[in-house]
Design a protein around this motif. Structure first.
Motif, short mmCIF file in Angstrom:
data_model
loop_
_atom_site.label_atom_id
_atom_site.label_comp_id
_atom_site.label_asym_id
_atom_site.label_seq_id
_atom_site.Cartn_x
_atom_site.Cartn_y
_atom_site.Cartn_z
N GLN A 1 3.40 -0.47 5.53
CA GLN A 1 2.32 -0.90 4.89
C GLN A 1 1.20 -0.75 6.13
N LEU A 2 1.61 -0.93 7.33
CA LEU A 2 0.64 -1.08 8.43
C LEU A 2 0.23 0.43 8.87
N ALA A 3 1.14 1.26 8.69
CA ALA A 3 1.18 2.60 9.18
C ALA A 3 0.92 3.48 8.15
N GLY A 4 0.78 3.05 6.97
CA GLY A 4 0.79 3.75 5.78
C GLY A 4 1.68 4.96 5.66
N ASP A 5 3.05 4.59 6.25
CA ASP A 5 4.01 5.74 6.15
C ASP A 5 5.06 5.51 5.20
N VAL A 6 5.54 6.50 4.50
CA VAL A 6 6.45 6.39 3.42
C VAL A 6 7.62 7.24 3.87
N GLN B 1 6.27 14.20 -4.36
CA GLN B 1 5.42 13.93 -5.26
C GLN B 1 5.45 12.29 -4.95
N LEU B 2 6.69 11.66 -4.97
CA LEU B 2 6.76 10.28 -4.66
C LEU B 2 6.05 9.91 -3.65
N VAL B 3 6.30 10.74 -2.61
CA VAL B 3 5.60 10.14 -1.07
C VAL B 3 4.47 10.28 -1.16
N ARG B 4 3.72 11.34 -1.97
CA ARG B 4 2.10 11.60 -2.42
C ARG B 4 1.64 10.17 -2.86
N CYS C 1 3.14 7.35 -3.37
CA CYS C 1 3.13 5.91 -2.58
C CYS C 1 1.93 6.03 -1.48
N ARG C 2 1.79 6.95 -0.97
CA ARG C 2 0.55 6.95 -0.09
C ARG C 2 -0.98 6.72 -0.74
N ALA D 1 -5.11 3.07 -2.27
CA ALA D 1 -6.07 2.39 -3.26
C ALA D 1 -6.00 0.99 -3.21
N ALA D 2 -4.82 0.35 -3.06
CA ALA D 2 -4.44 -1.11 -2.82
C ALA D 2 -5.53 -1.84 -1.75
N HIS D 3 -5.62 -0.89 -0.72
CA HIS D 3 -6.42 -1.34 0.54
C HIS D 3 -8.23 -1.19 0.51
#
Length: 146
Positions: free
Chosen positions: A108-113, A131-134, A136-137, A142-144
């Motif tokens: 979550q800190l780096a925004g990496d999936v 698509q899943l990676v997109r 999740c990113r 959106a959460a932040h």
């Protein structure tokens, strides 16, 4: 001009469809409207996004493009590792070569999936994995973003 008395003349008025009426009813809701099923969600930004994605899904949004999870009532990146998010048919979180569920790690800190197969160690180069990676990113963003 049509002279056949059995046919009504053509009109320029477009027939009202159920879909249009549904949109008109939804348009009357305030922008910050939250569906009753999400009323107890503490994060109001999440509750509004869940509501908006539910509406969009009814209008054609691909459920696999959501950034929220209707089932878990959470941001996708918070629950994507759940076994419920494995979809063998589409290849979402599934290694077809090893026939097993993929592991998903979210930084979550780096925004990496990252997505890896626990058996072969590979990341399937499939449309479903991309698509899943997109998604999740986008969920992380959106959460932040409030």
């Amino acid at each position: 001009m049509d002279t056949n008395p059995g046919f009504a003349p053509a009109t320029t008025a477009e027939p009202t469809s159920l879909r249009r009426n549904r949109r008109d009813r939804l348009a009357l809701r305030p922008a910050d409207f939250v569906e009753p099923r999400y009323a107890d969600v503490v994060d109001q930004h999440l509750a509004r996004t869940l509501t908006a994605e539910d509406r969009s899904e009814e209008d054609g949004l691909d459920p696999l493009e959501r950034v929220t999870c209707r089932t878990h009532r959470r941001w996708l990146h918070d629950c994507v590792a759940s076994p419920l998010h494995v979809v063998i048919i589409t290849g979402t979180r599934w290694c077809r070569a090893c026939e097993c569920a993929l592991n998903v790690a979210i930084d979550q800190l780096a925004g990496d999936v990252s997505v890896r197969c626990p058996s072969c160690g590979d990341t399937p180069a499939t449309r479903a994995t991309r698509q899943l990676v997109r998604a999740c990113r986008a969920s992380l963003a959106a959460a932040h973003d409030h």
